[in-house]
Design a protein around this motif. Sequence first.
Motif, PDB file in Angstrom:
ATOM      1  N   LEU A 114       0.878  -1.169   0.000  1.00 41.85           N
ATOM      2  CA  LEU A 114       0.000   0.000   0.000  1.00 41.85           C
ATOM      3  C   LEU A 114       0.912   1.215   0.000  1.00 41.85           C
ATOM      4  O   LEU A 114       1.755   1.363   0.893  1.00 41.85           O
ATOM      5  CB  LEU A 114      -0.897   0.015   1.234  1.00 41.85           C
ATOM      6  N   ILE A 115       0.788   2.064  -1.012  1.00 47.60           N
ATOM      7  CA  ILE A 115       1.636   3.248  -1.082  1.00 47.60           C
ATOM      8  C   ILE A 115       0.785   4.509  -0.948  1.00 47.60           C
ATOM      9  O   ILE A 115      -0.429   4.487  -1.189  1.00 47.60           O
ATOM     10  CB  ILE A 115       2.458   3.315  -2.384  1.00 47.60           C
ATOM     11  N   ALA A 116       1.432   5.597  -0.563  1.00 50.00           N
ATOM     12  CA  ALA A 116       0.766   6.892  -0.509  1.00 50.00           C
ATOM     13  C   ALA A 116       1.596   7.908  -1.266  1.00 50.00           C
ATOM     14  O   ALA A 116       2.825   7.942  -1.133  1.00 50.00           O
ATOM     15  CB  ALA A 116       0.571   7.341   0.941  1.00 50.00           C
ATOM     16  N   LEU A 117       0.923   8.719  -2.064  1.00 52.65           N
ATOM     17  CA  LEU A 117       1.564   9.784  -2.825  1.00 52.65           C
ATOM     18  C   LEU A 117       0.991  11.122  -2.394  1.00 52.65           C
ATOM     19  O   LEU A 117      -0.201  11.222  -2.068  1.00 52.65           O
ATOM     20  CB  LEU A 117       1.316   9.601  -4.328  1.00 52.65           C
ATOM     21  N   ILE A 128       4.154   0.628   2.233  1.00 50.47           N
ATOM     22  CA  ILE A 128       3.950  -0.323   3.328  1.00 50.47           C
ATOM     23  C   ILE A 128       3.773  -1.732   2.774  1.00 50.47           C
ATOM     24  O   ILE A 128       2.932  -1.978   1.907  1.00 50.47           O
ATOM     25  CB  ILE A 128       2.708   0.087   4.153  1.00 50.47           C
ATOM     26  N   ASP A 129       4.589  -2.657   3.285  1.00 48.25           N
ATOM     27  CA  ASP A 129       4.537  -4.053   2.880  1.00 48.25           C
ATOM     28  C   ASP A 129       3.481  -4.780   3.717  1.00 48.25           C
ATOM     29  O   ASP A 129       3.666  -5.000   4.913  1.00 48.25           O
ATOM     30  CB  ASP A 129       5.907  -4.707   3.062  1.00 48.25           C
ATOM     31  N   LEU A 130       2.377  -5.146   3.088  1.00 51.47           N
ATOM     32  CA  LEU A 130       1.314  -5.869   3.783  1.00 51.47           C
ATOM     33  C   LEU A 130       1.477  -7.378   3.670  1.00 51.47           C
ATOM     34  O   LEU A 130       0.993  -8.122   4.520  1.00 51.47           O
ATOM     35  CB  LEU A 130      -0.050  -5.454   3.231  1.00 51.47           C
ATOM     36  N   ALA A 131       2.153  -7.834   2.630  1.00 50.15           N
ATOM     37  CA  ALA A 131       2.285  -9.267   2.387  1.00 50.15           C
ATOM     38  C   ALA A 131       2.970  -9.993   3.537  1.00 50.15           C
ATOM     39  O   ALA A 131       2.696 -11.165   3.813  1.00 50.15           O
ATOM     40  CB  ALA A 131       3.040  -9.514   1.082  1.00 50.15           C
ATOM     41  N   ASN A 150      -7.076   6.307   9.126  1.00 54.27           N
ATOM     42  CA  ASN A 150      -6.749   4.884   9.092  1.00 54.27           C
ATOM     43  C   ASN A 150      -7.254   4.271   7.790  1.00 54.27           C
ATOM     44  O   ASN A 150      -8.349   4.607   7.318  1.00 54.27           O
ATOM     45  CB  ASN A 150      -7.410   4.156  10.270  1.00 54.27           C
ATOM     46  N   ALA A 151      -6.457   3.380   7.223  1.00 60.54           N
ATOM     47  CA  ALA A 151      -6.840   2.692   5.991  1.00 60.54           C
ATOM     48  C   ALA A 151      -7.181   1.237   6.305  1.00 60.54           C
ATOM     49  O   ALA A 151      -6.523   0.591   7.129  1.00 60.54           O
ATOM     50  CB  ALA A 151      -5.699   2.743   4.979  1.00 60.54           C
ATOM     51  N   TYR A 152      -8.212   0.725   5.636  1.00 59.75           N
ATOM     52  CA  TYR A 152      -8.619  -0.672   5.761  1.00 59.75           C
ATOM     53  C   TYR A 152      -8.548  -1.285   4.373  1.00 59.75           C
ATOM     54  O   TYR A 152      -9.140  -0.757   3.430  1.00 59.75           O
ATOM     55  CB  TYR A 152     -10.022  -0.762   6.347  1.00 59.75           C
ATOM     56  N   VAL A 153      -7.819  -2.385   4.254  1.00 61.46           N
ATOM     57  CA  VAL A 153      -7.389  -2.863   2.947  1.00 61.46           C
ATOM     58  C   VAL A 153      -7.762  -4.331   2.761  1.00 61.46           C
ATOM     59  O   VAL A 153      -7.548  -5.164   3.656  1.00 61.46           O
ATOM     60  CB  VAL A 153      -5.854  -2.719   2.803  1.00 61.46           C
ATOM     61  N   GLY A 168       1.152   4.912   9.723  1.00 64.86           N
ATOM     62  CA  GLY A 168       1.752   3.924   8.831  1.00 64.86           C
ATOM     63  C   GLY A 168       1.973   2.559   9.447  1.00 64.86           C
ATOM     64  O   GLY A 168       2.556   1.683   8.805  1.00 64.86           O
ATOM     65  N   LYS A 169       1.507   2.352  10.674  1.00 65.01           N
ATOM     66  CA  LYS A 169       1.662   1.041  11.309  1.00 65.01           C
ATOM     67  C   LYS A 169       0.603   0.090  10.765  1.00 65.01           C
ATOM     68  O   LYS A 169      -0.596   0.377  10.799  1.00 65.01           O
ATOM     69  CB  LYS A 169       1.528   1.159  12.829  1.00 65.01           C
ATOM     70  N   ALA A 170       1.064  -1.073  10.264  1.00 64.81           N
ATOM     71  CA  ALA A 170       0.166  -2.030   9.623  1.00 64.81           C
ATOM     72  C   ALA A 170      -0.063  -3.259  10.486  1.00 64.81           C
ATOM     73  O   ALA A 170       0.839  -3.720  11.199  1.00 64.81           O
ATOM     74  CB  ALA A 170       0.744  -2.451   8.273  1.00 64.81           C
ATOM     75  N   SER A 171      -1.270  -3.803  10.400  1.00 59.92           N
ATOM     76  CA  SER A 171      -1.626  -5.012  11.146  1.00 59.92           C
ATOM     77  C   SER A 171      -2.776  -5.715  10.434  1.00 59.92           C
ATOM     78  O   SER A 171      -3.424  -5.142   9.552  1.00 59.92           O
ATOM     79  CB  SER A 171      -2.032  -4.648  12.580  1.00 59.92           C
ATOM     80  N   VAL A 172      -3.015  -6.963  10.825  1.00 62.05           N
ATOM     81  CA  VAL A 172      -4.195  -7.684  10.346  1.00 62.05           C
ATOM     82  C   VAL A 172      -5.356  -7.307  11.256  1.00 62.05           C
ATOM     83  O   VAL A 172      -5.324  -7.569  12.460  1.00 62.05           O
ATOM     84  CB  VAL A 172      -3.977  -9.207  10.350  1.00 62.05           C
TER      85      VAL A 172
END
Length: 321
Positions: A114-117, A128-131, A150-153, A168-172
């Motif tokens: 997931l990137i932000a521009l 951000i590496d979600l994999a 917050n983003a939900y993906v 930018g902190k990612a989690s499941v």
Amino acid sequence: MKAKRYIAAILLTGLSKFATAQTPRIDIKVKGLYPEGTVYDAAQAKFFVSSVVDGTIGTVDKQGKYTKFYQDKSMRSTYGMKVDAKRNRLWVCVSDANYSQYSDSSTFKKLGRLIALDTKTGKKVADIDLAKLYNGKHFINDLTLDEAGNAYVTDSFSPVIYKVDANGKASVLAQSDLWKGEDIGLNGIVYNPAGFLLVADGRAGAIYKVDIKNAKAINKVKIDQFLPGADGMLLQDNNTIVLVQNKGVDKIFQIYSIDNWQTAKIKAATAATDRFQQPSTATMADGKIFVLNSKLNELADPTKKPSISFPLQEAVFKPAE
């Protein structure tokens, strides 16, 4: 008498053409672009569009003029996108799920970012590496944002929804066996200000409600229609969503609920004569809903020549009978 019959025939022909006319379109004329995601940026009065073929992100004005905004071959393919207007950020889903010209064995069904521009400069401000958060195949497909940023993906190849907070902190956030299976699963997603997510499962033809504070509380919305190929979704208000369906149906639906999304009904739909072509995602622009004709089905047929046009088409709804 002959003259009267001739005039009548002309009138009937005109009426027939009017009855089958497509809804208004903004024509993106870029050969072989094959965009899947789109979002309107009101600040610039332009649409952003993605590309599954080369990962390019571009802008499109209301006359259809396309301009490259950002390109990076490492992104392979770009999909769903959303604008965070408060923070001048464009969030974009990045994967290598199917048709990228840059695909290779190191990224195919493995890449999930997931990137932000910056919406003004085009500078990348987050990647951000979600994999790495879930062991499995990956197809980061769509996202939604809440008021706090917050983003939900969604991951269409793994049964999970990720959360990326404003820092930018990612989690499941959520995972469920309900979402397991082959082919494309979780796809379109919307945030409801009442504190939950609605997510489309194209494989199951269903919509699920996920409580954000208690993500184990996952419930299938009871709806009297099967929606295989459910793709992008758009929140119109707390009780109404727009859902894009492809897989040969190629229609757009307004779906509403009066019981906080325990159940829902089809309120209205586009007409078959509107002839959407593998529609994928929808966005709101100046009070109107525009849907991207991705034409991605063409990429599965090697005999087809690349399309030269990918219209953003207005969705005009007719009440369900």
